[in-house]
Structure formats: structure tokens, C-alpha cells
Design a protein around this motif. Sequence first.
Motif, mmCIF file in Angstrom:
data_model
loop_
_atom_site.group_PDB
_atom_site.id
_atom_site.type_symbol
_atom_site.label_atom_id
_atom_site.label_comp_id
_atom_site.label_asym_id
_atom_site.label_seq_id
_atom_site.Cartn_x
_atom_site.Cartn_y
_atom_site.Cartn_z
ATOM 1 N N VAL A 169 0.844 -1.198 0.000
ATOM 2 C CA VAL A 169 0.000 0.000 0.000
ATOM 3 C C VAL A 169 0.879 1.247 0.000
ATOM 4 C CG1 VAL A 169 -1.822 1.248 1.211
ATOM 5 C CG2 VAL A 169 -1.805 -1.250 1.234
ATOM 6 N N LEU A 170 1.973 1.208 0.770
ATOM 7 C CA LEU A 170 2.893 2.344 0.823
ATOM 8 C C LEU A 170 3.489 2.628 -0.551
ATOM 9 C CD1 LEU A 170 4.371 4.418 2.637
ATOM 10 C CD2 LEU A 170 6.153 2.684 2.979
ATOM 11 N N ALA A 171 3.866 1.570 -1.251
ATOM 12 C CA ALA A 171 4.466 1.747 -2.571
ATOM 13 C C ALA A 171 3.470 2.325 -3.575
ATOM 14 C CB ALA A 171 4.998 0.408 -3.083
ATOM 15 N N GLY A 172 2.196 2.013 -3.388
ATOM 16 C CA GLY A 172 1.184 2.502 -4.322
ATOM 17 C C GLY A 172 0.619 3.860 -3.970
ATOM 18 N N SER A 173 0.998 4.386 -2.810
ATOM 19 C CA SER A 173 0.497 5.697 -2.394
ATOM 20 C C SER A 173 1.630 6.715 -2.416
ATOM 21 C CB SER A 173 -0.088 5.626 -0.983
ATOM 22 O OG SER A 173 0.948 5.443 -0.034
ATOM 23 N N ARG A 174 1.282 7.947 -2.146
ATOM 24 C CA ARG A 174 2.287 9.013 -2.063
ATOM 25 C C ARG A 174 2.448 9.496 -0.628
ATOM 26 N NH1 ARG A 174 0.804 12.848 -7.331
ATOM 27 N NH2 ARG A 174 1.058 11.214 -8.905
ATOM 28 N N LEU A 175 2.102 8.636 0.311
ATOM 29 C CA LEU A 175 2.122 9.008 1.718
ATOM 30 C C LEU A 175 3.394 8.549 2.405
ATOM 31 C CD1 LEU A 175 -1.540 7.979 2.644
ATOM 32 C CD2 LEU A 175 -0.721 10.263 2.030
ATOM 33 N N SER A 176 3.740 9.251 3.478
ATOM 34 C CA SER A 176 4.833 8.790 4.330
ATOM 35 C C SER A 176 4.330 7.602 5.150
ATOM 36 C CB SER A 176 5.279 9.912 5.272
ATOM 37 O OG SER A 176 4.254 10.193 6.219
ATOM 38 N N PRO A 177 5.241 6.782 5.702
ATOM 39 C CA PRO A 177 4.785 5.648 6.529
ATOM 40 C C PRO A 177 3.878 6.080 7.682
ATOM 41 C CG PRO A 177 7.090 5.379 5.970
ATOM 42 C CD PRO A 177 6.701 6.749 5.494
ATOM 43 N N ALA A 178 4.224 7.201 8.351
ATOM 44 C CA ALA A 178 3.397 7.657 9.477
ATOM 45 C C ALA A 178 2.015 8.102 9.013
ATOM 46 C CB ALA A 178 4.102 8.806 10.203
ATOM 47 N N ALA A 179 1.972 8.848 7.887
ATOM 48 C CA ALA A 179 0.685 9.311 7.372
ATOM 49 C C ALA A 179 -0.169 8.143 6.911
ATOM 50 C CB ALA A 179 0.902 10.297 6.231
ATOM 51 N N LEU A 180 0.462 7.142 6.295
ATOM 52 C CA LEU A 180 -0.292 5.966 5.845
ATOM 53 C C LEU A 180 -0.850 5.196 7.037
ATOM 54 C CD1 LEU A 180 -1.300 4.058 3.663
ATOM 55 C CD2 LEU A 180 0.931 2.905 3.722
ATOM 56 N N THR A 181 -0.065 5.073 8.104
ATOM 57 C CA THR A 181 -0.549 4.381 9.302
ATOM 58 C C THR A 181 -1.809 5.047 9.836
ATOM 59 O OG1 THR A 181 1.678 3.650 9.921
ATOM 60 C CG2 THR A 181 0.023 3.716 11.673
ATOM 61 N N SER A 182 -1.775 6.377 9.944
ATOM 62 C CA SER A 182 -2.952 7.108 10.418
ATOM 63 C C SER A 182 -4.135 6.930 9.475
ATOM 64 C CB SER A 182 -2.617 8.596 10.560
ATOM 65 O OG SER A 182 -1.648 8.804 11.556
ATOM 66 N N ALA A 183 -3.858 6.947 8.164
ATOM 67 C CA ALA A 183 -4.931 6.794 7.181
ATOM 68 C C ALA A 183 -5.580 5.424 7.290
ATOM 69 C CB ALA A 183 -4.380 7.016 5.782
ATOM 70 N N LEU A 184 -4.778 4.386 7.485
ATOM 71 C CA LEU A 184 -5.325 3.037 7.582
ATOM 72 C C LEU A 184 -6.139 2.855 8.863
ATOM 73 C CD1 LEU A 184 -2.250 1.024 6.244
ATOM 74 C CD2 LEU A 184 -4.461 1.295 5.099
ATOM 75 N N VAL A 185 -5.670 3.460 9.952
ATOM 76 C CA VAL A 185 -6.453 3.399 11.190
ATOM 77 C C VAL A 185 -7.798 4.095 10.992
ATOM 78 C CG1 VAL A 185 -6.573 4.182 13.585
ATOM 79 C CG2 VAL A 185 -4.457 3.217 12.702
ATOM 80 N N GLU A 186 -7.779 5.239 10.318
ATOM 81 C CA GLU A 186 -9.028 5.964 10.048
ATOM 82 C C GLU A 186 -9.985 5.104 9.228
ATOM 83 O OE1 GLU A 186 -8.493 9.744 8.182
ATOM 84 O OE2 GLU A 186 -10.622 9.985 7.705
ATOM 85 N N LEU A 187 -9.460 4.423 8.228
ATOM 86 C CA LEU A 187 -10.302 3.566 7.386
ATOM 87 C C LEU A 187 -10.854 2.387 8.180
ATOM 88 C CD1 LEU A 187 -8.130 3.601 4.137
ATOM 89 C CD2 LEU A 187 -10.390 4.643 4.411
ATOM 90 N N GLU A 188 -10.026 1.822 9.054
ATOM 91 C CA GLU A 188 -10.502 0.714 9.890
ATOM 92 C C GLU A 188 -11.620 1.177 10.821
ATOM 93 O OE1 GLU A 188 -6.153 -0.805 10.885
ATOM 94 O OE2 GLU A 188 -7.696 -2.096 11.756
ATOM 95 N N LEU A 189 -11.397 2.334 11.462
ATOM 96 C CA LEU A 189 -12.397 2.839 12.400
ATOM 97 C C LEU A 189 -13.669 3.278 11.696
ATOM 98 C CD1 LEU A 189 -10.048 4.847 14.771
ATOM 99 C CD2 LEU A 189 -11.123 2.652 15.207
#
Length: 374
Positions: A339-359
Motif C-alpha cells: 500500500v505504501l508503494a502505491g500511495s504518495r504518503l509517508s509511513p506515518a501518514a499511511l498508518t494514520s490513514a489506515l487506522v481511520e479507514l478501519e475505524l
Amino acid sequence: MVDVTTDRDMAERRALLALWAVPGLGPRALERLRAYTRGELARLVACPVREWVGGAPLPVPVRRRLLEVPELGALADRVLERCAAVGMGVAFQGEAAYPERLAGTEDAPPLLFYRGEVGPPRRRVAMVGSRHPDQGFLPFARTFARQVAEGGVGIVSGAAAGVDRACHWGAMDAGGETWAFLGSALDELDPAQAKLLPHFLARGGVYFSELPPGVRASTTTFPRRNRLIAGASDAVLVLRAGATSGSLYTAEAGRTQGRPVLALPGDVMNEGAAGCNALIRDGHARACLSVQEVWRAVGFHPQRVVPPAEGSSWREELSVEARGAYQVLDRVPRSFDEVLAGSRLSPAALTSALVELELSGLVIQHPGRLYEKV
């Protein structure tokens, strides 16, 4: 808003209000004075301060400050005048405007100053966090708070920059209730708090402070106000906290007061989440992975859900980072690195984004940090 003078216990409350305005005179000193007056503080209003302060069981610095006040009644009048000048109310313990949960805690202030209209009793959760969280987290915090508030739970925080303020906005987005406990008097707001206040007043929010008019915020007032945030709530949720974040004081206050404490886990490489992760590791908080867990922690079952605003969609309510991560995901589980490779996000930003999607219920995380669209 100030209606103290019409109460049948006018003299008692005027004495309490005046004494509370004396620097250094806190709840414990008030209890000693109550014992000294056999439960009748009103007796102190009827005579000049110099006639009774010498024998009062008070620290010397407090006695000196009291000697600067000729009469308690005159001091109470000055406090009430300053409150009236800015539309500030005074709520004594036992009154409807004083948070009932807070009144039952140790070291609760005998009165609070407030601005806004205090609503009916309900379940409330303290939602706190860092002033400077990692990139992309504030939209998530706002969305999460909105979802909590949509169930009818009140949001309590500290109106500080960062996570606190995002949570207040999330509650207001949902048309829900939000309370802010400040580390200054309500006539000494900082520019950002002053800018936020009209939105609170227009949307049913309330500003509270235990500090009398004229007291500015300091390094000592913020830790003490954190006990009020926890005490007025049924549970405490730390959304984001570094190892030294001030929001950890609120978590500690919640533990001391017997409140359930929850923390949102974060990436172990994210220093901004180190405080939350430590709370969970040390058994001082339960990991929070969904809005439903917040509702359960406060003992609440949602009775209503506020739908998105007309013309909006669930996509529009996600942060930009969460929408970008969602586009990369599929119904086949993908690793974090994929997912990180396919996005333009930093690892920290992607982590927050995935938590948001899960919640938000849009993504499922499988063991091994594999993510799949629902």
C-alpha cells in the motif's frame, strides 16, 4: 447569566466565591475554613477579614493575601461584576450547570465559571491528545470524534491546539455536545480560544474554568485542569500522545478517579504515538480500535446516528490521506509495504490513514498487517 445574588444561600455562596478568588486558597484550605466556621462560611462575610483571619487555619501567604481584602462581600461583588462583563456564569456544586460526575471526585473545585448553555445529563468521554501530532492525524481525530458524537456521547477536551481542538470540531460537525476545560480564566483566552468560542456558543458548546477572572494560563494551571477534563467524563481516550505529552496527565487523572482509560495504538516507529503505546503496554489503558469501544467504555448504546450532511458522501468525510490509501486497496489483502508503494504518503501518514479507514468500517486489517477493503 450570574444569578448568585437571588439564592437563599446568598451569603454562603458569596463567601465561597470571594474565598475562591484568593490566590493559593484551594479546596483543602476551604475545607479547613468550613471546619473553623462550623460549616458556615457566611459568618466570614459579616465581619471584616482582619477580625477572623488571624485565627484561621491557613498558610501564612494566604493570610497575607486575605489581609489585602477588607471584606469578603466586596470581593465577591467585584468578581460578579467581572463575570457579568463577559457573560460568564458561576456554577456551584449541586447546581445543574456543575458537572455531576466532576462533583464526585476528590479535589473537585467548589465552583466553576462557564460560558455557554449546559445541556442535560448524558454520557461523556474525554478525548485528548498532542498539540502537534504526526501529519494527517488531525483529520482522522476530527472524523473519529464526529462518529463518537453521532451516537449521542458528549466530547470533553481542553480546547488546545492539535488533537483537542480537532475533537471539539468533530463534535460540532455532528451537532453534538462538546465541553472545553481551560487552563486560564474565561476572560483571559488566548487568540485561538477566543476565535473558537463563538462557534461553541452557537452550537451548544460550553467553556469551563475553575480559575476566577483575571488569571492567565501558566505551566501549573494546565496539569490541574486535566483532572477536570477526566473528572467531568465517564471515560478517557488518549488519541495521540508522545512520551512526554501533557495529555498523559489526563490519562493519569482518569485512572486515579476510577475512569476507564483507552488509548489509540500507533506505529511503534512513530514517536508521536509513544505515549499511547506505553499506556497500553503498561496496562494503564485499553487499546481502542473502534468508535463502538468508546461507546461501550462509557456504558452507552447509541440511540441516534446523525447522517452526513445533505449532498455529502462518506468519501468527503474522510481525510485526504485516507481517501488516497483507500484507492490503493482492493478486496485482496495487501501488505503495508504494498500500500505504501502505491500511495504518495509517508509511513506515518499511511498508518494514520489506515487506522481511520478501519475505524470507519471501510477496511479490515488481517494478521501480519494485511489490509483489505470491506
